[in-house]
Design a protein around this motif. Structure first.
Motif, short mmCIF file in Angstrom:
data_model
loop_
_atom_site.label_atom_id
_atom_site.label_comp_id
_atom_site.label_asym_id
_atom_site.label_seq_id
_atom_site.Cartn_x
_atom_site.Cartn_y
_atom_site.Cartn_z
N ALA A 113 0.85 -1.20 0.00
CA ALA A 113 0.00 0.00 0.00
C ALA A 113 0.88 1.26 0.00
CB ALA A 113 -0.91 -0.02 1.22
N TYR A 114 1.98 1.20 0.73
CA TYR A 114 2.89 2.35 0.81
C TYR A 114 3.63 2.53 -0.52
CZ TYR A 114 6.74 5.26 2.40
OH TYR A 114 7.66 6.27 2.52
N LYS A 115 4.13 1.40 -1.05
CA LYS A 115 4.92 1.44 -2.28
C LYS A 115 4.06 1.88 -3.47
CE LYS A 115 7.69 -1.69 -5.06
NZ LYS A 115 7.83 -3.10 -5.35
N TRP A 116 2.86 1.32 -3.57
CA TRP A 116 1.99 1.63 -4.71
C TRP A 116 1.06 2.82 -4.46
CZ3 TRP A 116 -0.17 -4.05 -5.57
CH2 TRP A 116 0.88 -4.89 -6.01
N GLN A 117 1.10 3.31 -3.22
CA GLN A 117 0.21 4.42 -2.83
C GLN A 117 -1.27 4.07 -3.09
OE1 GLN A 117 1.01 7.71 -1.28
NE2 GLN A 117 2.45 6.10 -0.67
N LYS A 118 -1.71 2.97 -2.46
CA LYS A 118 -3.08 2.50 -2.62
C LYS A 118 -3.77 2.42 -1.26
CE LYS A 118 -2.49 1.50 -6.99
NZ LYS A 118 -3.11 2.30 -8.04
N PRO A 119 -5.10 2.56 -1.23
CA PRO A 119 -5.82 2.37 0.05
C PRO A 119 -5.79 0.90 0.48
CG PRO A 119 -7.38 2.78 -1.72
CD PRO A 119 -6.00 2.94 -2.32
N ILE A 120 -5.91 0.68 1.77
CA ILE A 120 -5.84 -0.68 2.31
C ILE A 120 -7.02 -0.91 3.25
CG2 ILE A 120 -4.24 0.13 4.12
CD1 ILE A 120 -2.92 -2.62 4.07
N VAL A 121 -7.51 -2.15 3.29
CA VAL A 121 -8.62 -2.47 4.19
C VAL A 121 -8.33 -3.80 4.88
CG1 VAL A 121 -10.00 -3.42 2.28
CG2 VAL A 121 -11.14 -2.80 4.36
#
Ligand code: KG4
Ligand code: ZN
Length: 357
Positions: A113-121
């Protein structure tokens, strides 16, 4: 929308990509579903060794991710089109499960999530087992009741709508799958025990010899919706000690039938009390052919009265490959989880996470 699912709660490393479309209600399509099983590692111990499981997850998780995106593995028509930048959401199991295993998946998901800059659930593994049914483009009519039977859990859950869960009953000791596994170990059959016991039981039915072994149906007549399977395992142990020669297929047939009788009786009773419109069967033990067959047969004759109407009760069970642990079901549960709680930052593994709390 594309969701990446990550599952490491026990001994299967799973990475999946699903596509969500549909305007009125979401339609889920699996684009890739990679499962790396650790059966060979744990087989010689007759059960999952948590630290070994974590080591294997660590070893397998990155190769699984690569496979999930590889054109060879992606569903036809999607080859080479899907890249990490196309992912809209990362869903990861946060519990319940084995903490060393859960931590690998959670840290891996957070790093992506940090590397790709994506939301996480964060996803509840039990909710995911229930929602695995939606992967077949099926519809759940509410209220529904779910029987989740796996290696770690046996729970009967009332569902008013997706996200609204109430545990009606659960096992007080061993889970149904755990009972299958422990009895198989006792009879010196392989691991995991469920499929081994089922295969032996099928042999007995063909031979139909005299029926000698009779085992208890624990808690079948108790008014509550709790279960107990450790006594069944002990009953098998005493029979094994008492009998000079054990008819293994007959023993397996009787153990399997004792488990099935209790599960079906309690689920149908709860279904009638709560006037449900759907009965959902899920979790690894739901892959058991006899359980599926007998449930279908019994539910076929059932209906519920709602107001002045008599309604048929639907029966949902995922295809066998989606009954045991997989990441596609985690992605589906992640879809609903993100709708309930968008922009999660506090993702933490919780071995004892409970549904409905
Ligand atoms: O859901 P799952 O893959 O992992 C957990 O979350 O625990 O369930 C694994 C359990 C094991 O106990 C295994 O013996 C059982 O599911 N199982 C079966 C069958 N296939 C797997 N039990 C009975 N019959 C089967 N065919
Ligand atoms: Zn599971």
């Amino acid at each position: 929308m594309l969701i990446l699912g990550i599952e490491t709660s026990c001994d299967d490393t799973g990475i999946a990509i699903i596509k969500v479309s549909g305007k009125k209600r979401p339609i889920f399509k699996i684009l890739s579903n990679v499962i790396s099983s650790q059966i060979k590692v744990h087989q010689k111990y007759g059960g999952v060794v948590p630290n070994l499981a974590a080591r294997e997850h660590l070893r397998n998780i990155e190769p699984c991710l690569k496979t999930a995106f590889s054109p060879r593995h992606l569903r036809a028509g999607q080859a080479s089109k899907i890249k990490p930048e196309h992912i809209d959401l990362i869903a990861v199991t946060i519990g319940p499960g084995l903490i060393p295993s859960l931590l690998i998946g959670v840290h891996f998901a957070k790093t992506l999530a940090y590397k790709w800059q994506k939301p996480i659930v964060g996803v509840n593994h039990i909710e995911a087992h229930i929602l695995a049914n939606l992967l077949e483009n099926k519809e759940i009519k509410f209220p529904a009741i779910a029987l989740v039977v796996s290696g770690g859990h046996t729970q009967l859950i009332l569902i008013k709508k997706i996200g609204d869960y109430k545990i009606l009953g659960e096992t007080r000791d061993d889970a149904a799958g755990e009972c299958f596994d422990k009895v198989a170990k006792l009879l010196r059959l392989g691991y995991p025990g469920g499929p081994e016991i089922a295969a032996q039981a099928a042999k007995y039915k063909i031979r139909t010899t005299k029926y000698e072994i009779q085992l208890p149906r624990p808690m079948i007549n108790h008014k509550n919706y709790d279960f107990s399977f450790s006594g069944l395992k002990t009953a098998v142990l005493y029979k094994v000690k008492d009998m000079k020669k054990i008819n293994v297929p007959e023993m397996c047939y009787e153990v399997q039938q004792a488990i099935i009788d209790v599960l079906i009786e309690k689920t149908l009773r709860a279904a009638k009390e709560y006037k449900v419109r759907t009965i959902i069967l899920s979790g690894g033990v739901a892959a058991n052919e006899e359980l599926r067959k007998q449930f279908k047969l019994k539910i076929g004759n059932c209906s519920c009265i709602r107001g002045a109407r008599k309604l048929k009760i639907d029966f949902l069970v995922p295809p066998k490959i989606l009954c045991t642990d997989n990441a596609a079901m985690i992605a589906v549960a992640g879809y609903f989880g993100a709708k309930r709680r968008p922009a999660q930052r506090d993702i933490k593994a919780n071995a004892n996470l409970r549904i409905g709390q």
